[in-house]
Write a protein that holds these residues in place. Structure first.
Motif, PDB file in Angstrom:
ATOM      1  N   PHE A 100      16.731 -17.643  25.855  1.00 41.61           N
ATOM      2  CA  PHE A 100      18.131 -18.047  25.707  1.00 41.61           C
ATOM      3  C   PHE A 100      19.120 -16.877  25.802  1.00 41.61           C
ATOM      4  O   PHE A 100      20.295 -17.088  26.029  1.00 41.61           O
ATOM      5  N   LEU A 101      18.625 -15.651  25.590  1.00 36.89           N
ATOM      6  CA  LEU A 101      19.498 -14.477  25.747  1.00 36.89           C
ATOM      7  C   LEU A 101      19.178 -13.715  27.018  1.00 36.89           C
ATOM      8  O   LEU A 101      19.995 -12.920  27.485  1.00 36.89           O
ATOM      9  N   GLY A 102      17.973 -13.916  27.547  1.00 38.35           N
ATOM     10  CA  GLY A 102      17.605 -13.255  28.787  1.00 38.35           C
ATOM     11  C   GLY A 102      17.309 -11.790  28.630  1.00 38.35           C
ATOM     12  O   GLY A 102      17.523 -11.002  29.557  1.00 38.35           O
ATOM     13  N   VAL A 103      16.817 -11.366  27.465  1.00 40.04           N
ATOM     14  CA  VAL A 103      16.455  -9.966  27.235  1.00 40.04           C
ATOM     15  C   VAL A 103      15.067  -9.917  26.614  1.00 40.04           C
ATOM     16  O   VAL A 103      14.564 -10.907  26.085  1.00 40.04           O
ATOM     17  N   HIS A 104      14.447  -8.762  26.673  1.00 39.51           N
ATOM     18  CA  HIS A 104      13.196  -8.550  25.962  1.00 39.51           C
ATOM     19  C   HIS A 104      13.475  -8.497  24.459  1.00 39.51           C
ATOM     20  O   HIS A 104      14.621  -8.275  24.036  1.00 39.51           O
ATOM     21  N   PRO A 105      12.459  -8.735  23.620  1.00 40.96           N
ATOM     22  CA  PRO A 105      12.678  -8.636  22.168  1.00 40.96           C
ATOM     23  C   PRO A 105      13.381  -7.335  21.809  1.00 40.96           C
ATOM     24  O   PRO A 105      12.906  -6.247  22.135  1.00 40.96           O
ATOM     25  N   ALA A 198      26.082  -2.059  21.210  1.00 40.97           N
ATOM     26  CA  ALA A 198      25.237  -2.469  22.327  1.00 40.97           C
ATOM     27  C   ALA A 198      24.780  -3.917  22.200  1.00 40.97           C
ATOM     28  O   ALA A 198      24.498  -4.574  23.207  1.00 40.97           O
ATOM     29  N   THR A 199      24.696  -4.426  20.972  1.00 42.60           N
ATOM     30  CA  THR A 199      24.190  -5.800  20.757  1.00 42.60           C
ATOM     31  C   THR A 199      25.302  -6.783  20.420  1.00 42.60           C
ATOM     32  O   THR A 199      25.014  -7.929  20.066  1.00 42.60           O
ATOM     33  N   GLU A 200      26.558  -6.366  20.508  1.00 43.49           N
ATOM     34  CA  GLU A 200      27.651  -7.260  20.136  1.00 43.49           C
ATOM     35  C   GLU A 200      27.689  -8.491  21.052  1.00 43.49           C
ATOM     36  O   GLU A 200      27.948  -9.612  20.592  1.00 43.49           O
ATOM     37  N   ALA A 201      27.432  -8.277  22.335  1.00 48.75           N
ATOM     38  CA  ALA A 201      27.442  -9.407  23.268  1.00 48.75           C
ATOM     39  C   ALA A 201      26.327 -10.397  22.931  1.00 48.75           C
ATOM     40  O   ALA A 201      26.502 -11.617  23.048  1.00 48.75           O
ATOM     41  N   ILE A 206      24.620 -15.631  20.487  1.00 46.04           N
ATOM     42  CA  ILE A 206      23.916 -16.380  19.441  1.00 46.04           C
ATOM     43  C   ILE A 206      24.887 -17.290  18.710  1.00 46.04           C
ATOM     44  O   ILE A 206      24.575 -18.453  18.399  1.00 46.04           O
ATOM     45  N   HIS A 207      26.085 -16.788  18.425  1.00 50.00           N
ATOM     46  CA  HIS A 207      27.095 -17.603  17.752  1.00 50.00           C
ATOM     47  C   HIS A 207      27.472 -18.809  18.622  1.00 50.00           C
ATOM     48  O   HIS A 207      27.648 -19.921  18.120  1.00 50.00           O
ATOM     49  N   GLU A 208      27.582 -18.609  19.933  1.00 48.01           N
ATOM     50  CA  GLU A 208      27.903 -19.724  20.829  1.00 48.01           C
ATOM     51  C   GLU A 208      26.771 -20.748  20.860  1.00 48.01           C
ATOM     52  O   GLU A 208      27.019 -21.955  20.824  1.00 48.01           O
ATOM     53  N   LEU A 209      25.545 -20.284  20.944  1.00 47.69           N
ATOM     54  CA  LEU A 209      24.410 -21.209  20.956  1.00 47.69           C
ATOM     55  C   LEU A 209      24.330 -22.016  19.671  1.00 47.69           C
ATOM     56  O   LEU A 209      23.903 -23.170  19.670  1.00 47.69           O
ATOM     57  N   GLY A 214      27.977 -30.279  20.759  1.00 54.55           N
ATOM     58  CA  GLY A 214      27.230 -31.031  21.755  1.00 54.55           C
ATOM     59  C   GLY A 214      26.099 -30.261  22.382  1.00 54.55           C
ATOM     60  O   GLY A 214      25.214 -30.844  23.009  1.00 54.55           O
ATOM     61  N   LYS A 215      26.097 -28.939  22.245  1.00 53.46           N
ATOM     62  CA  LYS A 215      25.020 -28.104  22.792  1.00 53.46           C
ATOM     63  C   LYS A 215      24.498 -27.137  21.735  1.00 53.46           C
ATOM     64  O   LYS A 215      24.100 -26.014  22.054  1.00 53.46           O
ATOM     65  N   GLU A 216      24.492 -27.606  20.467  1.00 53.31           N
ATOM     66  CA  GLU A 216      24.028 -26.734  19.399  1.00 53.31           C
ATOM     67  C   GLU A 216      22.521 -26.503  19.531  1.00 53.31           C
ATOM     68  O   GLU A 216      21.764 -27.430  19.783  1.00 53.31           O
ATOM     69  N   LEU A 217      22.146 -25.251  19.366  1.00 53.23           N
ATOM     70  CA  LEU A 217      20.731 -24.882  19.393  1.00 53.23           C
ATOM     71  C   LEU A 217      20.273 -24.641  17.956  1.00 53.23           C
ATOM     72  O   LEU A 217      20.990 -24.042  17.162  1.00 53.23           O
ATOM     73  N   SER A 218      19.098 -25.129  17.608  1.00 55.81           N
ATOM     74  CA  SER A 218      18.572 -24.965  16.256  1.00 55.81           C
ATOM     75  C   SER A 218      17.209 -24.280  16.298  1.00 55.81           C
ATOM     76  O   SER A 218      16.563 -24.196  17.350  1.00 55.81           O
ATOM     77  N   GLY A 219      16.807 -23.783  15.131  1.00 58.20           N
ATOM     78  CA  GLY A 219      15.491 -23.157  15.039  1.00 58.20           C
ATOM     79  C   GLY A 219      14.366 -24.127  15.329  1.00 58.20           C
ATOM     80  O   GLY A 219      13.333 -23.758  15.904  1.00 58.20           O
ATOM     81  N   ILE A 220      14.546 -25.405  14.948  1.00 56.62           N
ATOM     82  CA  ILE A 220      13.521 -26.418  15.213  1.00 56.62           C
ATOM     83  C   ILE A 220      13.388 -26.658  16.719  1.00 56.62           C
ATOM     84  O   ILE A 220      12.285 -26.817  17.241  1.00 56.62           O
ATOM     85  N   GLN A 221      14.528 -26.660  17.449  1.00 56.35           N
ATOM     86  CA  GLN A 221      14.461 -26.840  18.896  1.00 56.35           C
ATOM     87  C   GLN A 221      13.705 -25.690  19.562  1.00 56.35           C
ATOM     88  O   GLN A 221      12.880 -25.900  20.455  1.00 56.35           O
ATOM     89  N   ILE A 222      13.980 -24.476  19.126  1.00 59.40           N
ATOM     90  CA  ILE A 222      13.284 -23.311  19.691  1.00 59.40           C
ATOM     91  C   ILE A 222      11.790 -23.392  19.398  1.00 59.40           C
ATOM     92  O   ILE A 222      10.948 -23.143  20.262  1.00 59.40           O
TER      93      ILE A 222
END
Length: 614
Positions: A100-105, A198-201, A206-209, A214-222
Motif C-alpha cells: 500500500f505504500l510501495g516501499v520496502h519495510p 524522509a518518512t513524512e510522505a 498512512i493517514h489517507e489510507l 469510503g476507502k478506509e483501510l483497516s488492520g483486519i483488511q490487511i
C-alpha cells in the motif's frame, strides 16, 4: 526487575492445527518445520529455533525475513519472547509497506509508529511472551482488533528452520528458554529529525489510507489480504509483495470458509461482524503496478527498506572505537513460575501493564551499538556519554565476560552430563523403533483378519443367493468392502427371517388339519419337525377325515330315524359303491341342515367315492 520463566509443557498441537498449517502451505517445503515428540522442554535440533503455531498463522515462516531478523538483533530478543499479537503487528507493517505504500519495510517508519514494552507486572517480566510491540500513544494507526487473550497458544510450540550463519546476514540467537529479558534503549528510540522528514510522505499516506471516506483501510483488511493470498509477510522472499502475480506465485487463494475461521481466531471479531475478504484500496501487485518512481533505492538510509540490523551495521566502525559491544542475554540459573499469564492484546503503548520508559533527551541520532546497551540498575537514568561512562561500561563488559566464562564452564558440565545420558537416549530410540515395528505388524495382521472376515461374509451372501435365487444391490454403498459386505449380509438375513416368519404362519394354519386334537408346538423348529416326520401324513389325514365323516353320517342317520344295519355298514370292504353313494345322498339333506344351523353355507360338491380304509 525479575524475570519469571513459565513452566514449559509438552507440546499439544492438534490435527486441526496441522490441517491449518497444510492449507497455509507450510508442508510443501521439506524440513521447514519440525514437531516435538515426547519432550516437555524445547530441545531444538541444530539450525532450528522455537516458535509457536500462533506465530505461523500470523505471518511467520522460515526462512525468516531480514526485517524481523534485524529487529530481534537490535532489541536482543528471541522468537518465543514475542506475543502472537506482536508478530501480527510486524506482518501487517511489512504488508502495509510493500502493498500500500510501495516501499520496502522501512526502519525509520517503524520507529515513528512502534515501541517495545515488557509484558508483565511492575516487578516481574515473563520469559515466554515477555515482550509486546505497541503502537505509540501519539500515533494514529490502523485498528487491528486484537483479541483480549490468545488462549492456550504457549502449549502449541514447535521448531522452525534457521539457516546457517554463512547463508544469512544476521542469525537469530540460539534458543535459551531461561534467558533474561533486558530492556534496551532501542525499545523506545525515536526517529531523528532527518528520518521524520524522509518518512513524512509515508505518514501522510498512512493517514489517507486510514481516513479516506469510503476507502478506509483497516488492520483486519490487511491481515485478510496476506492470509487470503497465502503469502507469509515474515518469510524471506526473493521479490516484494508489490510483484505478487497471483496464481503464478501460489497455487490458489485460501478458501473463503477457511479464511473466515482464521480471521475470527486471530482477532476479536464476533460471529455478527462481517469479514472483509477484500481491501477497499487495491493493493499493489503484478496486475496493479507501482506508480513510476514510487519505490525508493536502497541507498537512502532514512527512507530505505534496511532493517534495524542493517542500520546498525553502517555505524559499526564508529561503535568499534568506543569499546562498546552488544551484550548477549544471560539467563538466570533459578527459574520461577507464575500462575496466571495474560497475553497482551493492546495496540497502544499506554496499556496499564506496560512499563513506562522515559525517552532519552538531547540526542539527535540513534547509534544502535550505544543506545541498545542495557541500562543496569536505574533504567530510566540518562547519563551523558563521556570517557568515565565509557570506562564504566568497559568494566561492566569485563564482568559480563567473566559471567560468560562461568556459564561456559557450566555448559561443559551440562554437555558431559548429556553425553552420559546418551546411552539412555539410544535405548529409548531402540524401544521406539521396536514399538513402530510391532505397530506395523499389528496393522498387517489386522488387515489380514479383515480380509478373512470379508471373504466369509461374501461366501454367506453367495450361499443365500444360490438357495433363494434372490440377489440385492446396496442403494448407498459405504465404499468400504467390510462394511458393504456386512450390510449385504444383513439384507439377506432380513429376507431369511421374513421367510421363516411366513413359514411359521403357514405351518400353524396347516397343523390342526394334519394333527387333530394335538397341541401346536411353541417353537418354529419343533413345529417344522412335526411336518418332517418319516410317517406319511396323507393316509392319516384321510383316515381322520373318514372317521369324522362316519361319525357325522351316524349322527345324521340317527336324527332321521332310519334303520341301518350297522354290522353291514362296518364291513366296508363288501359294501358296493352304489350302496355307498345312496347312503351319502340320503345323508346330505340332514348334513345341510346341521351346517346351516352352525352358520356355514357349504358349496355343492360331487359325491365322494368309496374311501380307502386301513
Amino acid at each position: 526487575m525479575a524475570t519469571e520463566d513459565l513452566e514449559w509443557e509438552r507440546s499439544k498441537i492438534s490435527n486441526q492445527d496441522m490441517n491449518l498449517l497444510k492449507k497455509l502451505g507450510f508442508t510443501k517445503k521439506e524440513n521447514a518445520l519440525r514437531f516435538p515428540k515426547e519432550e516437555s522442554y524445547p530441545s531444538p535440533p541444530i539450525e532450528y529455533r522455537v516458535s509457536f503455531v500462533d506465530h505461523l498463522i500470523r505471518g511467520l515462516s522460515p526462512l525468516i525475513h531480514e526485517f524481523l531478523r534485524g529487529l530481534l538483533f537490535v532489541d536482543g530478543l528471541q522468537l518465543h519472547q514475542l506475543t502472537p499479537n506482536s508478530i501480527l503487528h510486524i506482518s501487517i507493517f511489512i504488508t502495509l509497506c510493500e502493498c500500500f505504500l510501495g516501499v520496502h519495510p522501512n526502519w525509520a517508519l517503524w520507529k515513528r509508529i512502534f515501541c517495545v514494552r515488557r509484558n508483565g507486572s511492575h516487578n516481574v517480566t515473563y520469559n515466554i511472551d515477555g515482550v509486546v510491540i505497541c503502537v505509540r500513544s501519539d500515533v494514529e494507526y490502523f485498528d487491528v482488533k486484537f483479541p483480549d487473550s490468545v488462549q492456550g497458544w504457549r502449549k502449541r510450540w514447535l521448531y522452525v528452520h534457521e539457516e546457517s550463519p554463512d547463508s544469512v546476514e544476521y542469525k537469530i540467537a540460539p534458543f535459551d528458554g531461561g534467558a533474561k529479558i533486558l530492556r534496551r534503549r532501542s525499545w523506545d528510540v525515536e526517529a531523528t529529525e532527518e528520518e521524520k522528514l524522509a518518512t513524512e510522505a509515508l505518514m501522510t499516506r498512512i493517514h489517507e489510507l486510514h481516513n479516506t471516506r469510503g476507502k478506509e483501510l483497516s488492520g483486519i483488511q490487511i491481515t485478510a489480504y496476506f492470509l487470503r493470498i497465502r503469502v507469509q509477510p515474515l518469510q524471506a522472499r526473493k521479490n516484494p509483495l508489490w510483484m505478487y502475480a497471483g496464481e503464478e506465485d501460489v497455487d490458489k487463494d485460501l478458501p473463503v470458509k477457511d479464511l473466515e475461521k482464521l480471521i475470527r481466531r486471530i482477532s476479536s471479531l464476533s460471529k455478527k461482524d462481517t469479514i472483509p475478504f477484500s481491501c477497499r484500496v487495491e493493493p499493489y501487485s503484478g496486475i496493479n503496478a507501482l506508480p513510476e518512481g514510487t519505490s525508493r533505492p536502497e541507498s537512502e538510509v532514512a527512507g530505505s527498506h534496511k532493517s534495524a540490523a542493517s542500520s546498525e551495521k553502517e555505524v559499526e566502525s564508529e561503535a568499534t572505537t568506543s569499546t562498546h559491544s552488544l551484550p548477549s542475554a544471560i539467563s538466570p540459573s533459578n527459574k520461577r513460575k507464575r500462575d496466571k499469564v495474560a497475553d497482551s492484546g493492546t495496540s497502544k503503548a499506554g496499556a496499564s501493564h506496560a512499563e513506562e520508559v522515559v525517552p532519552t533527551e538531547g540526542r539527535t541520532t540513534f547509534n544502535p551499538y550505544e543506545d541498545a546497551l542495557v541500562s543496569s540498575g536505574d533504567e530510566d537514568e540518562d547519563l551523558p556519554i563521556d570517557a568515565t561512562a565509557r570506562t564504566k561500561n568497559l568494566a561492566e563488559a569485563n564482568k559480563r565476560v567473566d559471567s560468560l566464562a562461568l556459564k561456559l564452564e557450566q555448559s561443559k558440565k551440562a554437555r558431559k552430563k548429556a553425553e552420559a545420558n546418551a546411552a539412555a537416549v539410544e535405548d529409548l530410540r531402540k524401544r521406539l523403533r521396536d514399538a513402530e515395528a510391532s505397530l506395523s505388524e499389528n496393522i498387517t495382521q489386522q488387515s489380514s483378519r479383515e480380509e478373512d472376515i470379508i471373504a466369509r461374509l461374501e461366501s454367506h451372501s453367495r450361499r443365500f443367493v444360490r438357495r433363494t435365487q434372490q440377489d440385492y444391490d446396496l442403494e448407498n454403498p459405504e465404499g468400504d468392502r467390510l462394511l458393504d459386505a456386512l450390510s449385504l449380509l444383513e439384507i439377506h438375513g432380513d429376507e431369511a427371517r421374513q421367510g421363516l416368519t411366513d413359514a411359521r404362519i403357514v405351518l400353524s394354519r396347516l397343523f390342526p388339519f394334519y394333527f387333530v386334537k394335538k397341541e401346536e408346538p411353541e417353537t418354529f423348529t419343533a413345529l417344522a419337525k412335526c411336518f418332517r416326520s418319516k410317517e406319511n401324513l396323507g393316509p392319516s389325514l384321510r383316515q381322520e377325515g373318514l372317521k369324522i365323516g362316519v361319525e357325522g353320517t351316524i349322527a345324521l342317520v340317527a336324527d332321521s330315524q332310519q334303520n341301518v344295519h350297522w354290522a353291514k355298514v362296518g364291513d366296508v370292504k363288501e359294501m358296493e359303491t352304489n350302496k355307498w353313494q345312496s347312503l351319502i345322498r340320503a345323508a346330505k339333506p340332514n348334513s345341510k341342515k346341521i351346517l346351516a344351523f352352525l352358520g356355514f353355507n357349504p358349496t355343492p360338491a360331487p359325491s365322494s367315492s368309496k374311501p380307502e380304509v386301513k
